[in-house]
Scaffold this motif. Structure first.
Motif, short mmCIF file in Angstrom:
data_model
loop_
_atom_site.label_atom_id
_atom_site.label_comp_id
_atom_site.label_asym_id
_atom_site.label_seq_id
_atom_site.Cartn_x
_atom_site.Cartn_y
_atom_site.Cartn_z
N ARG A 307 0.71 -1.15 0.52
CA ARG A 307 -0.19 0.02 -0.12
C ARG A 307 1.47 0.92 0.13
N MET A 308 2.22 1.09 0.75
CA MET A 308 2.84 2.37 0.69
C MET A 308 3.41 2.38 -0.10
N LEU A 309 4.13 1.22 -1.29
CA LEU A 309 4.50 1.59 -2.30
C LEU A 309 3.25 2.76 -3.67
N GLU A 310 2.33 1.94 -3.38
CA GLU A 310 1.64 2.47 -4.14
C GLU A 310 1.13 3.81 -3.45
N ASP A 311 0.98 4.11 -2.32
CA ASP A 311 0.91 5.68 -2.23
C ASP A 311 2.16 7.01 -2.26
N GLY A 312 3.46 5.97 -2.81
CA GLY A 312 4.40 6.96 -2.81
C GLY A 312 5.27 7.02 -2.06
N VAL A 313 5.49 6.59 -1.17
CA VAL A 313 6.33 6.42 -0.44
C VAL A 313 8.00 6.50 -0.36
N THR A 314 8.74 5.82 -1.54
CA THR A 314 9.90 5.79 -2.22
C THR A 314 9.96 7.46 -2.93
N GLU A 315 8.81 7.45 -3.17
CA GLU A 315 9.19 8.94 -3.66
C GLU A 315 9.62 9.66 -3.36
N ARG A 316 8.69 10.14 -1.99
CA ARG A 316 9.15 11.03 -0.87
C ARG A 316 9.61 10.74 -1.18
N ILE A 317 10.62 9.88 -0.06
CA ILE A 317 12.03 9.21 0.77
C ILE A 317 13.36 9.56 -0.32
N ARG A 318 12.58 9.63 -1.72
CA ARG A 318 13.52 10.03 -2.25
C ARG A 318 14.06 11.48 -2.34
N THR A 319 13.02 12.02 -2.47
CA THR A 319 13.40 13.92 -2.61
C THR A 319 13.91 13.85 -0.96
#
Length: 517
Positions: A307-319
């Protein structure tokens, strides 16, 4: 008509000691004198009262429950401001006389009693334990339930809980009495920073009990904390910033239990989870750090992770990885590693991100921060292990990641050594052509030989190293190196190893080398 001169302290004390019947009319004027002098903060008043010997008389008045009770309780509360007299108050039996008064229906009486007991027993572990044994815990909570809007009274009860919270018996007693609902209600209506801090301190002390932690989550404490953070965010007031820090740390600690973490996650729709995501973007570095810690807690569960991957958590972490705060970097790298664990697609996306990898390479060399360095290396290994993707392997080679994985294989931590060796084995199994030169240039085989010869290296690490050599034998370039290093000698020694598992693996590798020769 002549006005009587005001009575002196010594006269008043004398008047109390000679009064044998405890008659209200006789005692009241003398008590008024003592109280006024204490309220005027006349230095030495409390000590003089104590040494006059009137304390047992005051204890008697309290036990008698006369019209003087409230006045005497206030007098004792004022007197107990002085640390020097507290022990004498205990010896005179004032605490045991005061405790039953916590059942009074009179709110002023409760206020004076709470203050008196709180001051006398302040930082006195023996007395505090006795208070708990005498049943004050349920009473304090009941008072807050009965008079939730009486701020001075609520404050006294909260202070008392704060002082008693470290007594184990107090925590056990609190599990039974619904303290979570009371604290949640008070947190939502906290009128000022002082009250907030008091409640946060109580929650922090009590949150160390697993039973209470779950009660707090069920009563909505994390949501109340989250709401409080939202209202305080954006300001620069030091008290507010302090509240934000304590509250966000508290949320992180409440998420440590699996049950409470899942409740706050709410299948991805939980208010706390949603708020935590926004913390990652906050300009407040404390919130960023708490956000990173909280996200790592949510990522412990496999379905949450999807679910977190769908929510784009990794994107937020990358920034966020642009952050220059080592504690935040450390936590985020660990979180990314957890996010890609068993998630092939996520590992592939991150592993092909050249900008991210360049940053990870910098951290793999972070001289001043061993934690950041370790997490960066582990993430690098995880991207290969979980993606098993040729493109990821090429990107890692291009970013000069091979040397870091080889260094990681010689780390002092067995887990890290194994993770590195498995990543190198996967890379060589997927694309031996791409990795053979970087492996040769980075002296992988001499490093492995050294590990196998070293008697201190753990058996499981040697086992993984042998597995890797098996993969490397598929490259003619590396096979030549195996021959020139005389690795067979090392292997034949290992085939006599006390660990049958390791000896068997050494025999297997020798057989493979004979076939490919």
């Amino acid at each position: 008509m002549a006005i009587n001169p005001p009575e002196s302290l010594s006269e008043a004390l004398k008047g109390i000691t000679v009064s044998t019947e405890l008659v209200e009319e006789e005692l009241k004027p003398h008590l008024d004198v003592l109280l006024n002098l204490l309220l005027e903060k006349k230095k030495g008043t409390a000590e003089k009262i104590v040494s006059s010997g009137v304390l047992p008389i005051l204890a008697q008045v309290l036990r008698k429950k006369s019209p003087l009770t409230s006045q005497v309780t206030l007098l004792v509360a004022e007197m107990a401001r002085e640390a020097a007299v507290r022990e004498r108050c205990i010896e005179a039996g004032l605490v045991t006389a005061l405790v039953p008064l916590l059942n009074s229906p009179d709110q002023d009486q409760l206020l004076h009693t709470g203050r008196a007991i709180g001051r006398i027993c302040f930082e006195n572990a023996v007395q505090q334990t006795q208070l708990v044994e005498n049943g004050v815990i349920p009473r304090l909570v009941a008072i807050m339930q009965q008079y939730p809007e009486n701020d001075p009274l609520v404050n006294v009860c909260l202070l008392a809980l704060c002082n008693l919270a470290d007594v184990d018996a107090a925590r056990e007693a609190l599990v039974e009495v619904g303290v979570a609902e009371v604290l949640t209600y008070q947190l939502k209506r906290a009128p000022d920073a002082e009250r907030r801090h008091l409640i946060l301190e109580v929650l922090g002390s009590l949150g160390e009990s697993d039973a209470l932690k779950l009660q707090f989550v069920e009563a909505g404490v994390p949501e109340a904390l989250s709401e409080m953070i939202r209202t305080l965010q954006g300001g620069s007031d030091t008290h507010d910033l302090c509240s934000i820090k304590v509250a966000s740390n508290l949320i992180v600690s409440l998420l440590l239990g699996d049950e409470s973490m899942q409740k706050c996650f709410g299948e991805g729709t939980g208010m706390v989870y949603q708020d935590v995501l926004s913390w990652l973007q906050s300009s407040n570095t404390e919130l960023q750090l708490s956000g990173a810690l909280a996200i790592a807690n949510f990522a412990r569960n496999a379905s949450n992770k999807v679910r977190m991957l769908e929510d784009g958590v990794t994107e937020r972490i990358r920034t966020l990885l642009r952050s220059d705060m080592p504690p935040v970097q450390f936590k985020l790298l660990g979180t990314l590693r957890m996010m890609v664990d068993g998630q092939e697609e996520a590992a592939s996306v991150l592993g092909k991100d050249e900008v991210l990898l360049a940053r990870v390479m910098e951290w793999c060399e972070a001289k001043d921060h061993a934690g950041v360095r370790g997490e960066a290396n582990r993430l690098l290994a995880a991207l290969i292990r979980h993606s098993r993707n040729p493109e990821v392997i090429h990107t890692v080679i291009k970013a000069d990641g091979v040397q870091h994985l080889i260094s990681m294989a010689t780390s002092e931590h067995v887990i890290m050594q194994n993770e590195a060796l498995v990543a190198l084995a996967i890379a060589s199994a997927i694309d031996i052509e791409a990795v053979q030169e970087p492996f040769r240039d980075a002296d992988l085989l001499p490093t492995l030989q050294k590990m196998l010869d070293d008697p201190i290296v753990a058996v499981e690490v040697k086992f993984s190293a042998l597995g890797l050599i098996c993969s490397l034998a598929n490259s003619s370039m590396l096979r030549e190196q195996i021959t020139s290093l005389n690795l067979r000698d090392t292997l034949s020694k290992l085939s006599a190893h006390t660990s049958t598992k390791l000896a068997k693996q050494a025999d297997t590798v020798m057989a493979v080398l004979s076939e490919t020769a």
